[in-house]
Design an enzyme around this catalytic site. Structure first.
Site, short mmCIF file in Angstrom:
data_model
loop_
_atom_site.label_atom_id
_atom_site.label_comp_id
_atom_site.label_asym_id
_atom_site.label_seq_id
_atom_site.Cartn_x
_atom_site.Cartn_y
_atom_site.Cartn_z
N THR A 54 0.81 -1.07 0.01
CA THR A 54 -0.14 -0.01 0.05
C THR A 54 0.96 1.25 0.10
O THR A 54 0.68 2.37 -0.73
CB THR A 54 -0.98 -0.25 1.28
OG1 THR A 54 -1.65 -1.15 1.22
CG2 THR A 54 -1.77 1.29 1.36
N HIS A 57 2.10 1.92 -3.25
CA HIS A 57 1.15 2.41 -4.32
C HIS A 57 1.22 3.96 -4.05
O HIS A 57 1.17 4.70 -5.13
CB HIS A 57 -0.42 1.96 -4.09
CG HIS A 57 -0.36 0.48 -4.40
ND1 HIS A 57 -0.09 -0.16 -5.71
CD2 HIS A 57 -0.62 -0.57 -3.82
CE1 HIS A 57 -0.28 -1.38 -5.84
NE2 HIS A 57 -0.71 -1.88 -4.65
ZN LIG Z 1 0.17 -3.21 5.23
#
Ligand SMILES: [Zn+2]
Ligand SMILES: [Zn+2]
Length: 361
Positions: A54, A57
């Site tokens: 994440t 990203h």
């Molecule tokens: Zn995580």
């Protein structure tokens, strides 16, 4: 000043934080104020953090993060540290305790929260995504989210309860004892799922992963067979390893549509699939052939059960922590974060940890 906030950390000091400052790629180190805490919060001094997919990203500013992140915000949600200040109403936690925390902060009043399904709360706020994150010296967290780290669990495992929990939740979402399990995608959560599946009773764990280094790590974590999906006999290899009819369980960790189709294809009739990997665009599936006529059960997996998954993860770490050591490939000081993000981007690492000492001065 509120009379309950007997402050011990001077609020006038500035501390360093790794932040997303503007819409666009990259992260930068900035000074921020020490956060205030409410009566039901704890202030944590962060010692270690870990980089998640994440975070990558957000670093790269992909379409998902462009739609979700509102800069400026401090990134990071996988961490461990020590409690340095308590809100007035917090009576069950002592200062100095080593802790990590569930990074999904839930509302407590929606239907899902009120029926014990806080992991799918419709008003969830995730630290490092929707509110201030953990790549900094001090983090304010609701006391209800705090998870004390067992004294027999080392700091390096303390900072990875969050992704380990994703693996534990995915594996525990169906009964896997005595069954053959196929894991598609050996990123760090896929890798964690291997010893977790074994610990919770899986007979065999087969891994499909295109990157050679990750297949090697998967073997080191106890996988029985690792297959390169580009090899022409990949399907036959899976079937051969699982009694000729395919595994009972698929755990999809890649978010790759080919992997999902491959997994459903080899799953035996009546099999179950847990999907955690997030495809970057809508996926086309032959629903008749791959799901309906095979009588497949598909489950979406989001976050971790609060807090059943955390108890399961603690049990796993108390007995099996060393089995995930091959996955913890790198540790950098947070000031060298660029190196970590680059390795992750190039697929040259398992889990990357960051030490926060550079931010402690
Ligand atoms: Zn995580
Ligand atoms: Zn809720």
């Amino acid at each position: 000043m509120n009379k309950w906030s007997r402050k011990t950390i001077p609020r006038r000091q500035w501390v360093k934080a790794l932040r997303k400052l503007e819409k666009g790629p990259g992260l930068s180190i900035e000074d921020i104020a020490v956060p205030e805490i409410g009566p039901h919060d704890c202030l944590i001094e962060i010692d270690r953090a870990a980089i998640c997919g994440t975070d990558l990203h957000i670093y790269e500013w992909d379409p998902w993060s462009a739609g979700r992140i509102k800069p400026p915000v401090t990134t990071g949600h996988e961490f461990m540290g020590r409690i340095v200040e308590l809100g007035k109403e917090v009576t069950h936690l002592p200062k100095g305790m080593r802790v990590t925390a569930e990074g999904h902060i839930i509302c407590g009043y929606c239907k899902y929260c009120r029926t014990g399904n806080g992991h799918v709360c419709e008003n969830v706020k995730i630290i490092g995504v929707d509110r201030e994150g953990a790549f900094t010296r001090y983090l304010s967290m609701p006391a209800a989210n705090i998870w004390p780290i067992h004294e027999k669990i080392d700091d390096k495992y303390g900072s990875i309860f969050d992704p380990l929990g994703n693996a534990v939740h995915s594996v525990r979402a169906q009964d896997i004892a005595g069954k053959n399990v196929l894991i598609t995608g050996a990123g760090s959560i896929g890798l964690f799922s291997i010893p977790v599946a074994k610990a919770f009773g899986a007979t065999k764990v087969i891994v499909v992963e295109p990157v050679e280094l990750k297949r090697k790590l998967a073997y080191e974590c106890g996988a029985d067979l690792c297959i390169d999906p580009s090899s022409s006999d990949a399907k036959d290899q899976v079937l051969q390893e699982s009694n000729g009819i395919g595994p009972e369980i698929l755990i999809e960790m890649s978010g790759n549509q080919h992997a999902l189709r491959f997994g459903l294809e080899v799953l035996q009739n009546g099999g179950e699939a847990a999907l955690l990997g997030i495809p970057s665009r809508p996926v086309e599936l032959d629903v008749n052939r791959l799901i309906i006529f095979k009588s497949i059960t598909i489950r979406g997996i989001n976050g971790r059960l609060m807090f059943k998954t955390w108890y399961d993860s603690e049990q796993f770490l108390l007995k099996h922590a060393s089995e995930i050591d091959p996955i913890l490939t790198h540790t950098f000081p947070i000031t060298e974060f660029e190196q970590g993000f680059q390795l992750l981007k190039d697929g040259k690492a398992g889990k990357i940890s960051l030490t926060l000492e550079d931010f402690h001065e």
